[in-house]
Design a protein around this motif. Structure first.
Motif, short mmCIF file in Angstrom:
data_model
loop_
_atom_site.label_atom_id
_atom_site.label_comp_id
_atom_site.label_asym_id
_atom_site.label_seq_id
_atom_site.Cartn_x
_atom_site.Cartn_y
_atom_site.Cartn_z
N SER A 1 -4.37 0.54 9.55
CA SER A 1 -5.32 1.03 8.53
C SER A 1 -4.63 1.27 7.18
N SER A 2 -5.40 1.08 6.12
CA SER A 2 -4.86 1.29 4.77
C SER A 2 -4.40 2.73 4.59
N ALA A 3 -5.15 3.69 5.14
CA ALA A 3 -4.79 5.11 4.94
C ALA A 3 -3.43 5.40 5.57
N TYR A 4 -3.21 4.92 6.77
CA TYR A 4 -1.91 5.15 7.42
C TYR A 4 -0.79 4.51 6.63
N ARG A 5 -0.99 3.25 6.25
CA ARG A 5 0.05 2.51 5.53
C ARG A 5 0.37 3.16 4.19
N ALA A 6 -0.64 3.67 3.52
CA ALA A 6 -0.42 4.28 2.20
C ALA A 6 0.24 5.64 2.32
N ARG A 7 -0.20 6.45 3.28
CA ARG A 7 0.21 7.86 3.31
C ARG A 7 1.55 8.12 3.99
N TYR B 1 -5.55 6.61 -1.43
CA TYR B 1 -5.68 6.90 0.00
C TYR B 1 -5.16 8.28 0.37
N ALA B 2 -4.65 9.02 -0.65
CA ALA B 2 -3.96 10.28 -0.36
C ALA B 2 -4.82 11.24 0.47
N HIS C 1 -10.22 -5.96 1.56
CA HIS C 1 -10.61 -4.66 2.10
C HIS C 1 -11.93 -4.70 2.87
N GLN D 1 -7.60 10.22 2.21
CA GLN D 1 -8.43 9.52 3.19
C GLN D 1 -7.90 9.79 4.60
N PRO D 2 -8.73 10.32 5.50
CA PRO D 2 -8.25 10.57 6.86
C PRO D 2 -7.95 9.27 7.59
N VAL D 3 -7.11 9.36 8.59
CA VAL D 3 -6.79 8.20 9.42
C VAL D 3 -7.69 8.24 10.65
N LEU E 1 0.78 -1.24 0.00
CA LEU E 1 0.00 0.00 0.00
C LEU E 1 0.81 1.29 0.00
N GLY E 2 2.14 1.19 0.14
CA GLY E 2 2.95 2.41 0.28
C GLY E 2 2.72 3.39 -0.85
N GLY E 3 2.20 4.59 -0.54
CA GLY E 3 2.06 5.65 -1.52
C GLY E 3 0.86 5.55 -2.43
N VAL E 4 0.02 4.53 -2.26
CA VAL E 4 -1.10 4.33 -3.19
C VAL E 4 -2.02 5.57 -3.18
#
Lengths: 109, 97, 194
Positions: free
Chosen positions: C119-125, A25-26, A75, A28-30, A19-22
């Motif tokens: 979470s996907s958001a944390y891992r991605a960002r 999700y840019a 997911h 999407q809040p955590v 998922l790194g950098g995908v």
């Protein structure tokens, strides 16, 4: 051996767990709130940990099983739902339990 | 491959094994083909690509490699870095310029 | 094989536990003991290490050289755990830990990984926009502080040794440990004297 040009990485095959950098999700809040683990979560975690300590399955086998879950399902499932599915997959692959046994046990339960 | 000393410039192999069939790869997609710098050798560990399929797993050297964060994404703050564990078989030496 | 593992997760767990018990691989008692053991690991343990490192230069040196030995020196059980590496924050450098591929976390010293870490958001960002990510926690780093994002991809587990906050002179280890939170040791937040 030139460095990879700055193409959009999405153009190259990417496994869905990687998922790194995908980009999707840019924005999407955590969710930073604490979420207590359920009894189910802790049981799955403990089963994995015991099977690891007994060398029945490695962490990398757990990961492989998680990565093999189809993207849409990956997911949709919760974190530990992915784990129990991978544990079952690995126990079958390793022949620790047979498909018939597992099916019978599921029907009994 | 010879041991990679701290400070050595390296390039991550531009390889995509997941396109060829079932694979378990611990080198993140976003680093394939990217240049970085060896920070330290972390030790030797069994190859996870084999462990994942319960195959005999030879031990391989594991390195901590630093990458310029902004160069990878074309965005970000100057000087920010990524530091990532990468197995030696994914790294190629880059001749000094 | 696909069919049977697609069963409802709760039922799958019950079935697997029953089969593992029959085969002598994991009894209900072993599972209960393992849960108790895992529950015993908590961010309080990592916080004790941080507080000691802030007060004791020799311990700080040990912690940076060998996190596993430093944890064991405080009685934290590390047997069977992956090696622990410790990343030192300074006035010029801030570390943030992520696992983009799954959710590798220094569980032996911090306990179960929190929901956000998985979470996907944390891992991605985290690897792409780390400063924007920190803003979700209200953490703003000065521009002169460089960030180093540590993607935990392999056999080590990583924790952050945060900077000791100002206005804590003369504080004892116990009081210092009380201000160190889980997020401070992953790098999403920084401790403050409070």
């Amino acid at each position: 051996m030139p460095e990879k040009p700055s193409t959009e990485p999405e153009e190259l095959p990417r496994a869905h767990h990687d998922l790194g950098g995908v980009a999707k999700y840019a924005c999407q809040p955590v969710d930073t709130e604490p979420h207590a683990l359920t009894d189910f979560d802790k049981q799955v975690d403990a089963v994995r940990s015991i099977l690891g300590a007994k060398k029945v399955m490695s962490v990398d086998e757990l990961r492989r099983g998680i990565e093999a879950i189809p993207e849409e399902t990956y997911h949709r499932l919760s974190y530990y739902q992915r784990w129990i599915r991978s544990i079952a997959d690995n126990l079958l692959r390793r022949g620790v339990v047979s498909e018939e046994e597992l099916r019978a046990e599921l029907e009994r339960g | 491959m010879a041991e990679l000393a701290p400070g050595r410039l390296v390039q991550v192999r531009s390889d995509w094994p997941e396109a060829r069939g079932p694979a378990h790869i611990r080198t993140p997609h976003y680093l394939r083909g990217r240049r970085g710098r060896i920070v330290r050798r972390l030790g030797e560990f069994p190859n996870p690509e084999d462990l994942a399929f319960a195959r005999p797993a030879p031990k391989l050297p594991l390195y901590h490699v630093a990458f310029d964060q902004a160069a990878i994404w074309g965005e970000g703050a100057t000087g920010d870095e990524l530091l990532v564990e990468i197995f030696g078989h994914w790294l190629q030496e880059v001749p000094a310029q | 094989m696909a069919g049977v593992i697609e069963a409802d997760s709760e039922r799958l767990l019950v079935a697997i536990e029953s089969l593992l018990a029959k085969k002598g691989l994991a009894s209900p008692q072993e599972i209960a003991e393992r849960i108790a053991l895992t529950d015993a690991a908590s961010p309080g343990q990592g916080a004790r290490m941080v507080a000691k490192a802030w007060c004791d230069p020799a311990y700080r040196a040990l912690m940076l050289a060998d996190g596993t030995a430093a944890a064991e020196a405080l009685g934290i059980p590390m047997r069977g755990a992956p090696p622990l590496g410790v990343l030192e924050n300074t006035a010029e450098l801030h570390h943030l830990v992520v696992c983009t591929l799954c959710s590798c976390y220094p569980r032996a010293v911090l306990g179960y990984p929190p929901f956000w870490f998985k979470s996907s958001a944390y891992r991605a960002r985290a690897v792409r926009d780390p400063r924007g990510l920190l803003a979700e926690w209200g953490t703003v780093l000065p521009e002169n502080v460089r960030m180093r994002v540590v993607d935990s991809t392999a056999d080590y587990r990583w924790m952050v040794l945060p900077v000791r906050p100002a206005a804590t002179d003369g504080w004892g280890e116990e009081r210092l440990a009380g201000i160190v939170r889980e997020g401070d040791m992953i790098g999403v937040t920084v401790p403050a004297a409070s």
